[in-house]
Design an enzyme around this catalytic site. Structure first.
Site, PDB file in Angstrom:
ATOM      1  N   LYS A 118      23.730 -14.621 -36.528  1.00  0.00           N
ATOM      2  CA  LYS A 118      23.496 -13.724 -35.398  1.00  0.00           C
ATOM      3  C   LYS A 118      22.818 -14.471 -34.251  1.00  0.00           C
ATOM      4  CE  LYS A 118      23.344  -9.620 -38.305  1.00  0.00           C
ATOM      5  NZ  LYS A 118      22.465  -8.859 -39.232  1.00  0.00           N
ATOM      6  N   VAL A 122      27.210  -8.220 -33.766  1.00  0.00           N
ATOM      7  CA  VAL A 122      25.816  -8.636 -33.919  1.00  0.00           C
ATOM      8  C   VAL A 122      24.866  -7.479 -33.617  1.00  0.00           C
ATOM      9  CG1 VAL A 122      25.818  -9.604 -31.570  1.00  0.00           C
ATOM     10  CG2 VAL A 122      24.097 -10.364 -33.170  1.00  0.00           C
ATOM     11  N   ILE A 174      22.690  -1.813 -31.670  1.00  0.00           N
ATOM     12  CA  ILE A 174      21.880  -2.274 -30.535  1.00  0.00           C
ATOM     13  C   ILE A 174      22.787  -2.977 -29.528  1.00  0.00           C
ATOM     14  CG2 ILE A 174      19.980  -3.762 -29.837  1.00  0.00           C
ATOM     15  CD1 ILE A 174      18.822  -3.456 -32.634  1.00  0.00           C
TER      16      ILE A 174
END
Lengths: 437, 437
Positions: free
Chosen positions: B213, B140, B144
């Site tokens: 997500k 996901v 990040i």
């Protein structure tokens, strides 16, 4: 992210040294969220001992059944304390306590920026010797989990740069100067009134605080031994409304940036007021917020934004470290294996390559611009743009932005320019960062 | 952050299932950075096996001495493979492979969003049963590190909200619509040309990708069992230049937000085009960048910004998980102890409380505004601001922003308004987020 549930085990005992702003926040969260924390830590976490300077002082935080005393050293030495939390601040006695606890193999959580910046290598050695865990998320950038991200999430990257807005006080002052047209003194006074700035604002305004944080962050980012005293440092006291306006004309904002960049010849390490393009993610970081922006060769641009200080944001980082320590204790292991650090030469400021902004006050003589650009050209400094500020009165303000140039060349050019008969004053010199990739 | 150096140990063997975009990035970084990775993982990491569908296909990545085959199931079952990396995508055979490897106690790293969103509970159970490690940072938001931050850094917080821009394609399209005045079709075509959007853009444009997500993120944020199918979902296909302009007039921008908020009666879970104040940190997230913004009761506002997709950003997350797995293997422990998840009721959309934006086209009759506001008032929907767009031609566009109201009341008011004789059309309804704290 991993996955295994353990049976609930014996409560882990936490000793807290310091019950000031952050310490009381930690105590509050430990008591209030004990059920959730027990779930996340694989078993109960109990605050059993608190050491303070003056146990008679009235405190608002409810501690429950806690032994409140003054002997922090006894906590550090007590084998029944599983996790020692140091939120006293200052170098001594914190340094001795943390060292003692690490040498006996305890997990230590510290929020002490000065201690980590100045004695980090010694503490890492003590942790290694004691097979202990040293947890320092809260020592830098408050609630922003940059320590974990640098040490664990970016391990597959070679970092090309780290740039941070890591001092909330100066970011608040610069935001007020930019948005409300206050001058530096007025914005500082306001920050003091609001409690964002100390009565003696030197540590913030002159960049000492940011330099300490940069030393810690650069050490993590580049597996380097970094000394905070080696960080080049400039404060924001000289920034004027003229600079703010010129930055806006050029599509930039002025931020106090802490920058670390590796070069073949050394590590660039500097804190100073810097022009940032208005569409750079760091440009939108306002008020007392902090952010750390990194460029990794794999991850690309990554930024973490949040509260870099304050009671509960810092307590949030302390709690994360306590749960990490508890996870290790529950699983029967010492701390995470840490990469060895190497000494890295700090790049002399003279060797920094950057774009530059100058504000040069000149007498209104037709020859001024020609004389200045001739000198710049002779020193190999190429002009990217120039604005002559439309003022009627003398002196006239010539604003330059250069292409990338070496600091030593820029400085020698400016010395020569300052001696030109047409030049009244070099009013400002700032470095300018480029747009992100 | 912890501190202990281990002696170098036997190389850990990595089996890679899939050598597409992400897989080739992982292989490249493993080979290129082997020295650094060995330092950070406490010992060598060696890519020994790669399973692909077609081993004859010419590949650019240099694999070194790797066994290239087609039998991914054999890798999952092979006790000599310490870490299985699944970057094949799709549900089968990935699901069976990952399950098999977890049940035999291996560490599994997966970048498979669909798999984790649809079968996460099953995989967590398998990891628990096998005392294995399940690592899903790459599943996901690409590079990040939001999985680690939610599961490890925010353990001391009760999260009040999570809001993400987690689909780069739609963010690129909305950025182009906002900045360059393209309509949706033109911006989509451009995104397809640039490779940001698929030939069939449904999964992105209609919010399916973002919903998957959000299900993963909300599960982590709230220790909840979340089913992606239960996420309320609206796409961006209906957003017009009129909406973009109205948002700008109101000091907002339109973003496809994935929002999770806990309420006493259930978990609010929705994906849809949403107005965000222009000074909100999410408003500045442009082009194909992603960001996740959380509000914690201790940490306050925190945002992570970066590349949510792409070969090397996703490989960066896979590498972090590989090093985490290696750290656990080196230290002789199974995966991190994970909090148990509880089923959480998903709040019906009718019960969502939000501010709303409507664009209502009316015939130019003096009574229109009065009739509409009367209906709104009768349904308990209070108007915060109204703009009558200054067009000469009929129909006139009345733009409303409401105070917070319940979706069910808004919907019933709008049904009644649609039946008013003065109203030509309800052209748009969007939810509006407030400013950050």
């Amino acid at each position: 992210m991993f996955c295994m549930l353990a049976p609930m085990q014996r409560p882990l005992r936490i000793g807290l040294c310091g019950l000031g702003n952050v310490g009381s926040g930690v105590a509050e969260l430990l008591v209030r969220d004990s059920a959730t924390l027990a779930k996340r830590a694989g078993g109960p976490l109990v605050l059993t001992h608190v050491a303070v300077r003056d146990p008679q002082r009235l405190r608002e935080v409810k501690l429950g059944e806690v032994h409140l005393g003054t002997d922090a050293a006894a906590l550090a030495a007590d084998p029944d304390i599983d996790i020692l939390v140091e939120v006293m601040g200052g170098i001594e006695p914190a340094r001795s306590l943390v060292r003692m606890a690490l040498l006996r193999g305890a997990h230590v959580v510290t929020a002490n920026k000065e201690l980590v910046a100045r004695h980090g290598a010694e503490l890492r050695a003590a942790a290694l010797q004691g097979k202990a865990g040293l947890h320092l998320e809260a020592a830098v950038a408050g609630g922003i989990p940059i320590v974990k991200v640098l040490s664990e999430s970016l391990t597959g990257n070679r970092l090309k740069a780290l740039m941070g807005i890591v001092n909330g006080t100066t970011n608040y002052i610069l935001t007020r100067m930019t948005r409300s047209g206050l001058d530096f003194r007025a914005a500082l006074a306001e920050a003091q009134q609001l409690g964002y700035a100390e009565a003696d604002p030197t540590a913030d305004v002159d960049g000492h605080d940011a330099a300490s944080k940069l030393a810690i962050l650069a050490g993590l980012a580049f597996d380097a031994e970094v000394d905070a005293a080696a960080v080049h440092r400039e404060g924001i006291g000289g920034i004027t409304q003229g600079d703010i306006a010129a930055a806006a004309d050029l599509g930039h904002v002025i931020k106090l940036l802490a920058i670390a960049r590796p070069h073949p010849t050394g590590l660039e390490l500097r804190v100073g007021p810097t022009m940032v393009p208005a569409d750079h993610p760091l440009a939108g970081v306002s008020d007392a917020f902090n952010a750390v922006f990194v460029e990794g060769d794999a991850v690309g641009d990554l930024m973490l934004y949040g509260r870099g200080a304050g009671r509960l944001p810092t307590a949030s980082a302390v709690l994360a470290d306590i749960v990490d320590a508890a996870q290790d204790i529950r699983r029967g292991v010492a701390g995470r294996l840490l990469a060895a650090r190497r000494p890295m030469r700090v790049l002399p400021l003279a060797d920094v390559i950057s774009r530059y902004y100058f504000s040069i006050w000149v007498a209104d003589q037709p020859g001024a611009l020609g004389a200045i650009t001739t000198v710049l050209g002779r020193h190999g400094v190429s002009v990217e743009s120039m604005i002559q500020k439309g003022r009627r009165q003398e002196p006239i303000d010539l604003v330059f932005v250069t292409h990338t140039a070496r600091e030593s060349q820029v400085r020698s050019a400016l010395t020569e320019i300052a001696g030109l008969p047409q030049v009244a004053k070099i009013a400002q010199v700032l470095r300018v960062e480029g747009p992100p990739d």
